[in-house]
Each structure stands twice: as structure tokens, then as C-alpha cells.
Design an enzyme around this catalytic site. Sequence first.
Site, mmCIF file in Angstrom:
data_model
loop_
_atom_site.group_PDB
_atom_site.id
_atom_site.type_symbol
_atom_site.label_atom_id
_atom_site.label_comp_id
_atom_site.label_asym_id
_atom_site.label_seq_id
_atom_site.Cartn_x
_atom_site.Cartn_y
_atom_site.Cartn_z
ATOM 1 N N ASP A 129 9.936 -1.189 14.808
ATOM 2 C CA ASP A 129 8.519 -1.330 14.504
ATOM 3 C C ASP A 129 8.018 -2.629 15.136
ATOM 4 O O ASP A 129 8.706 -3.230 15.965
ATOM 5 C CB ASP A 129 8.289 -1.307 12.983
ATOM 6 C CG ASP A 129 8.813 -2.570 12.308
ATOM 7 O OD1 ASP A 129 9.578 -3.334 12.944
ATOM 8 O OD2 ASP A 129 8.457 -2.800 11.144
ATOM 9 N N PRO A 186 15.551 1.773 13.818
ATOM 10 C CA PRO A 186 14.089 1.868 13.913
ATOM 11 C C PRO A 186 13.472 0.606 14.512
ATOM 12 O O PRO A 186 13.855 -0.507 14.148
ATOM 13 C CB PRO A 186 13.647 2.045 12.453
ATOM 14 C CG PRO A 186 14.873 2.505 11.720
ATOM 15 C CD PRO A 186 16.025 1.877 12.425
ATOM 16 N N HIS A 196 7.683 -5.646 13.882
ATOM 17 C CA HIS A 196 8.507 -6.810 13.553
ATOM 18 C C HIS A 196 9.797 -6.824 14.376
ATOM 19 O O HIS A 196 10.200 -7.863 14.907
ATOM 20 C CB HIS A 196 8.847 -6.807 12.059
ATOM 21 C CG HIS A 196 7.655 -6.853 11.171
ATOM 22 N ND1 HIS A 196 6.874 -7.973 11.034
ATOM 23 C CD2 HIS A 196 7.088 -5.900 10.376
ATOM 24 C CE1 HIS A 196 5.885 -7.725 10.187
ATOM 25 N NE2 HIS A 196 5.993 -6.487 9.785
ATOM 26 N N ARG A 241 -3.177 10.097 6.785
ATOM 27 C CA ARG A 241 -1.776 10.500 6.636
ATOM 28 C C ARG A 241 -1.624 11.716 5.724
ATOM 29 O O ARG A 241 -0.560 12.322 5.667
ATOM 30 C CB ARG A 241 -0.946 9.339 6.100
ATOM 31 C CG ARG A 241 -1.076 8.057 6.908
ATOM 32 C CD ARG A 241 -0.522 6.854 6.185
ATOM 33 N NE ARG A 241 -0.927 5.597 6.791
ATOM 34 C CZ ARG A 241 -2.082 4.982 6.541
ATOM 35 N NH1 ARG A 241 -2.948 5.513 5.681
ATOM 36 N NH2 ARG A 241 -2.375 3.848 7.130
ATOM 37 N N ARG A 253 0.830 -1.219 0.000
ATOM 38 C CA ARG A 253 0.000 0.000 0.000
ATOM 39 C C ARG A 253 0.852 1.251 0.000
ATOM 40 O O ARG A 253 0.483 2.258 -0.617
ATOM 41 C CB ARG A 253 -0.932 -0.001 1.209
ATOM 42 C CG ARG A 253 -2.093 -0.986 1.082
ATOM 43 C CD ARG A 253 -3.136 -0.719 2.149
ATOM 44 N NE ARG A 253 -3.678 0.633 2.018
ATOM 45 C CZ ARG A 253 -4.380 1.250 2.988
ATOM 46 N NH1 ARG A 253 -4.589 0.637 4.148
ATOM 47 N NH2 ARG A 253 -4.851 2.460 2.803
ATOM 48 N N LYS A 255 9.824 6.032 15.786
ATOM 49 C CA LYS A 255 10.170 5.067 14.743
ATOM 50 C C LYS A 255 10.353 5.732 13.396
ATOM 51 O O LYS A 255 11.317 5.458 12.674
ATOM 52 C CB LYS A 255 9.095 3.976 14.655
ATOM 53 C CG LYS A 255 9.478 2.796 13.769
ATOM 54 C CD LYS A 255 8.973 2.911 12.343
ATOM 55 C CE LYS A 255 7.472 2.727 12.276
ATOM 56 N NZ LYS A 255 6.995 2.614 10.863
#
Length: 270
Positions: A230, A228, A232, A169, A120, A211
Site C-alpha cells: 500500500d 501487500p 506506507h 465500496r 473508519r 493489494k
Amino acid sequence: MVTKETDNFNIEQICISGQCFRMEPIDGSTYSVVAGGRYVEITQEGKSCTFRCAEEEYESFWRHYFDLDEDYGAYIKNIDVKDDYLRSAALLGSGIRILRQDLWEMTASFLISQQNNITRIRRCISNICETYGEKRESASGRVYYTFPEPEALAELEEDALKECNLGYRSKYVVRTARSIAYGDVNLDHIRSLSYPEAKAELLKLYGVGDKVADCICLFGLHHLDAFPVDTHISQALKAHYRRGFPKRRYKGYRGVMQQYIFYYELNGKR
């Protein structure tokens, strides 16, 4: 055309590493890249990479963009021999390099990335470029679009980029474009700062959290100590580094280790 043999370089791994969103496969071994208003196609067979551009353009732009003068093999060799997880991650993603990307494009891109997936994000950025960027044609006749400058977005309504599928956003990107276009934020100044100083400045931008600031520092400023975190990465750290990731050991290239972990978490369990 320019053909080079390079260790620790894999265009497919870089494409799906989550650091760039304007690189895509054309066929099994050829990828297109749009960066800095330029377009190139790269074909890789083993260590041999053919860049379909003039030698001068390769030397003046793409060589630097792909960070090809850096010895990533040395980073991998320095991984703790007792750290089986990180060694496995680095082995799988050994062709990843940290690209030297445009600061404004990375700022906008990672504002878009929030609560979003890579597919996306690519679509959103493609929509913005086709709507507000400059249409160009490569030497091979392929049409591509540049990433719009802040000035091209600064006069938009805050919700205008919803038409490009950005959703909430949109206001993050438009407000940040205004801050840059109107001189409230000086990107050249941020480029001159150290990692901690640059991160502190980026955190002042609307919509930029910890992040996203680290992603911009790593991928837009090439501050390799940025790490960073996130979802994961957080899961990987909890599973494999309960006492915390040994950042001191990897000072100066922590972000490279982060990319190996990120890539491994996304692609190593297929």
C-alpha cells in the site's frame, strides 16, 4: 480461563497492525476479540496472557486463530544483520502474529479498506455487523454481533451498504457477496489453492485489485509469502530498498516482514 506465557505475542500490537478490525481495547491491558462467531477477552501482562474462555475453546479455536504454535522468533533471527531498518521494524513489532482469519470476512473487510483509514474501516464493519449480523451474548454477558454471511448481503441493493458508511465500496461488497452466495465463487476451492493460484482467483472478484488480493491471501488464507504493497509500504520500499525488497531471502514468511514494516511505518515515528 486459560493463562499462557508466549514469546513474540503482543495483543496491543496485533490490534493496531492493520490486519484485523474486530479487536478493540476494553482497558489498558484487556482486549476483546470477535472472530468465527465467537467472543473472547484477553488480558496481557508481559508474556502472560489470560484468555477468558474455556480450555476446550482455546485449544480448538483461539490457539490456532492467533497462530500460537508458530515460532516468530525464528523469523526475526533470520533477518539480515546488515538490514538495520528491518531489524528495527521487527524489534518494534516483535509481538505481531499473522492471524488465521475467516476468508469471507477478510474479503469483505479489505474491499472496504480501499482508500480508507483503520478507524473508519472498523466503524464500517461494526455497522455492517450490527445491521446484518447475528446478535449474541458472551458468557460474561457482553453483547456482540457476528460478521454477516454472504447470503445476508446478497439480496441487498448495490447501494444499500452506504447506510453503513461504505460509500462507493457498497457495490464491491454486495456484488462479491452475490458471487459467493450464488455459487459463482467457491471459497472452499480458493482455500485449497496455492498462493499464486488463490490470488489469481481473487483478482476476478469485482473491486479486488493487486493489494487487496494480497491482503486477503495473507490475512484470510495465511499465505505468508503474500506481500501487500500500500502507500506506507511503497514509501518504505522507496526509502530503504531501492533495488527492491529481498523477497528471496524471506521466502515462506515475506508477509511477516511486511507486517513489521507496516507497523513500523505507522507507529515507529510517533
